[in-house]
Each structure stands twice: as structure tokens, then as C-alpha cells.
Motif scaffolding. Sequence first.
Motif, mmCIF file in Angstrom:
data_model
loop_
_atom_site.group_PDB
_atom_site.id
_atom_site.type_symbol
_atom_site.label_atom_id
_atom_site.label_comp_id
_atom_site.label_asym_id
_atom_site.label_seq_id
_atom_site.Cartn_x
_atom_site.Cartn_y
_atom_site.Cartn_z
ATOM 1 N N MET A 186 26.388 -0.605 -45.144
ATOM 2 C CA MET A 186 25.783 -1.896 -45.472
ATOM 3 C C MET A 186 24.570 -2.190 -44.595
ATOM 4 O O MET A 186 23.497 -2.554 -45.092
ATOM 5 N N ILE B 234 22.662 -0.375 -52.076
ATOM 6 C CA ILE B 234 22.038 -1.647 -51.694
ATOM 7 C C ILE B 234 20.523 -1.570 -51.856
ATOM 8 O O ILE B 234 19.894 -2.483 -52.410
ATOM 9 N N GLY C 202 25.037 -5.912 -53.353
ATOM 10 C CA GLY C 202 25.582 -4.639 -52.895
ATOM 11 C C GLY C 202 26.520 -4.793 -51.722
ATOM 12 O O GLY C 202 27.560 -4.119 -51.647
#
Length: 392
Positions: A173, A237, A252
Motif C-alpha cells: 500500500m 493502487i 486500492g
Amino acid sequence: MSDTSVQTPHTRWPRVFVLAFAAAAIVGIILLAFTWPGLNASPKDIPVAITGPDAQVQQVTKALGENADGVFEVTTVASRDEAVKSIQSRDAYGAIILGAQPEVLDGGANGAAITQILKGVSQQLQGQLSKAAGAAHQAAPQVEFTDIVPLVEADANGAGLALASFPLAMGGMLGGILVSLVVVGNRRRLTTLLVYALLGGVVITVFMQGMYGVLQGNALLNVLAAGLALLGTSSLIVGLNALIGTPGIPVGALLTMLVANPISGANVPSQFLPGPSGVIGQWFVPGASTSLLKDISYFPAANSTFFWLVLAGWALLGVVFTLAGHFRNQEVVHVAGSTEADAATPDAGKHAKDVAPDATTATAATAVARSADGPADAPAPHEPESTGKHLA
């Protein structure tokens, strides 16, 4: 001297309460996402092999179906050796050996919950044999319990392997968010992602295998698996950001943390998760990466092709989104000196703190970034001239 400060207007009271309720709702959603799978977990369809005399096999299989309906998925094998192979290939999590030397086999690396259930099976089997032997006035044979694939001493309860899933999800992330915010140009974004994923895989393997001894097996495969997991999440993402703009970043991130991570099977076996969520979780990056690293560490004979394909599929999907997205060259946050336009103007960084670049400068910077990456589609009529927030 006159006071030239301007007081910022206060937030309207209705908006205050709306934001408070929205924040509380978000807390509830997060709590539900992380607690619902665990609180509703129950064992089901645990694959178990069984071998021995036909009469005993039928009797034990029937007893398992009656006393633990739906908990086990029993498969009959020809011998103990075949049962051991099925555990090592992860086709079965345990096995029941009947006959003159009764035994219960366990694949301890599958998790402490599985081991506890199989120990219960061993105790029940011992009770049945003792009762039958007592009726026949004979000595009852002792049921042995053997762990075929035990966890390493450094991670005796399997918690370390579960904890390894967190840096994979969070690292993916953070990498995707960072690249989306500060890197401009599709080829530059993809290059950054590849280098980041490779280095991240090395770092995770060095710590989790070299330092802590949690990961086992082939170190190179662990590097590739961890790196591909990071790439799958970060690429998605970045791709969503390119496809739908800035909202793609939280989309995302939320998909990873609130949907995929809770049903990944990192903390409990996927067979314990409610409904089909355990199976669905293996189609996402957190679930596939957790299972893949476990296979590499403890079950090298297992067929891990599915998990490799899942991770590669998410990474490829992110690449496609990045190349096809309308916002692929959008600069979300401008850092002075980070673009080729800034590098071509030596004083750009010096004056960035005092003078905000006008729309023409921003447009020129975007044009240079696009030309460096090759031909790009012309901007849509509604695309703003300056798409970034300029920070010194």
C-alpha cells in the motif's frame, strides 16, 4: 502597523456533525471488517487422509461424519506412506492410520488450530479403541500422534508467519501510494514499482528468514514471492490512480486492508473463515502471498502454481491500468526539483518556496514528462491545466 491576518471562517455546525457521524461509521466498518471473519470462524472441510482395514476405515469415517458433521473432508489412501505424501504436498492437513499400530499424523505448519483438532481426533480414537479392547478383555493399542511437518523452533506457534503478512500488505500500500503521489510518467512509475518490489522482497526475506528464522526454504523463492506480493498491491493502487484519478489511491488501499486482508487466512486457516470467504480470500494478494510463503517454507512439494498466478495477475492488472489510464501522467503532488523541467531550470528549486509556478509552467512540466515517456494521448478537454499541488 496594521494587522493583515485573515481569520479562516469556522466550519458550519451541520458539517461538524456530518463529519463526526461519518468518522464513527468508518470506525464501525473497520471494526466489522477485521473482527467479523475471526468471530465467526469455525472449522469446516479440513482435508484428512485415512488408511487401514476397510471395516475400520468405514467405521471411523462414519463416526467423523456423525460427530463432526462438515468439519472434515475425508479421503481414503492406500498406505501410511501415501498419507505422509499427501500431507507434505498439502493435499491433506492430517491423516488417520488404522490397524495394528494406530496413529494420527499432523501437518503442524498448517496452524495450531488444525493441530488442536487433530489431537482431539487422536484422543477420541484412543477412547474408542480402549472401549472395544475392554469389551474383548484385551489390551488397547496406544494411538501415536506424529507431526509430519512441524513448525520451526523460532516460530513454534506460527505467529511469526502470520505477522509476515502485515508488512506485505502495508508495504504494498505505502509503495503504491508513494509512487502515485510523487512519480510522473507511466514508464517511470513502472520502473519505480519494479525496483521497489525487488528491494522490498530482499528486505523482508533478510529480516524474516535471515534474522528471525520465520521463513524457511529457498531464500530466492521467498524474495520473489514477497516482491511479487508487494508489486501486486502497489501496482494495483498506481493503476487505479492512473485509471480513475486520485480517488483510485484510497480505493486500492481500502480493497487491500478492509476486503482482502481480513479474509487472507493469515491468522486462521482459510477453511475456518465463514462461508466462501476463505476461498475468495485466496484470489487476493494477501491470501495468495500468505499461502505461497507457507508452501515455500514448509511444503515445497505442494503445487503453488495457483498462488504465483494470482500474484502475477494482480501485478499485470495494475500495469495494464497504468498504461491505459487517462490520468497516467498526472502529478498529484509536486516536489521541487523532482521533474525534468525543474532539473532544466537550476533556479526552479530556489524560487519554488517564494513563487508558485503559473499554469503555463505546470503545463510545460507535464508536457516534458509526457514527451520523455514517448507519445501520449492528447488531454481530454476537461483536463485541468495544472493538476498538482505545488510543495517546496
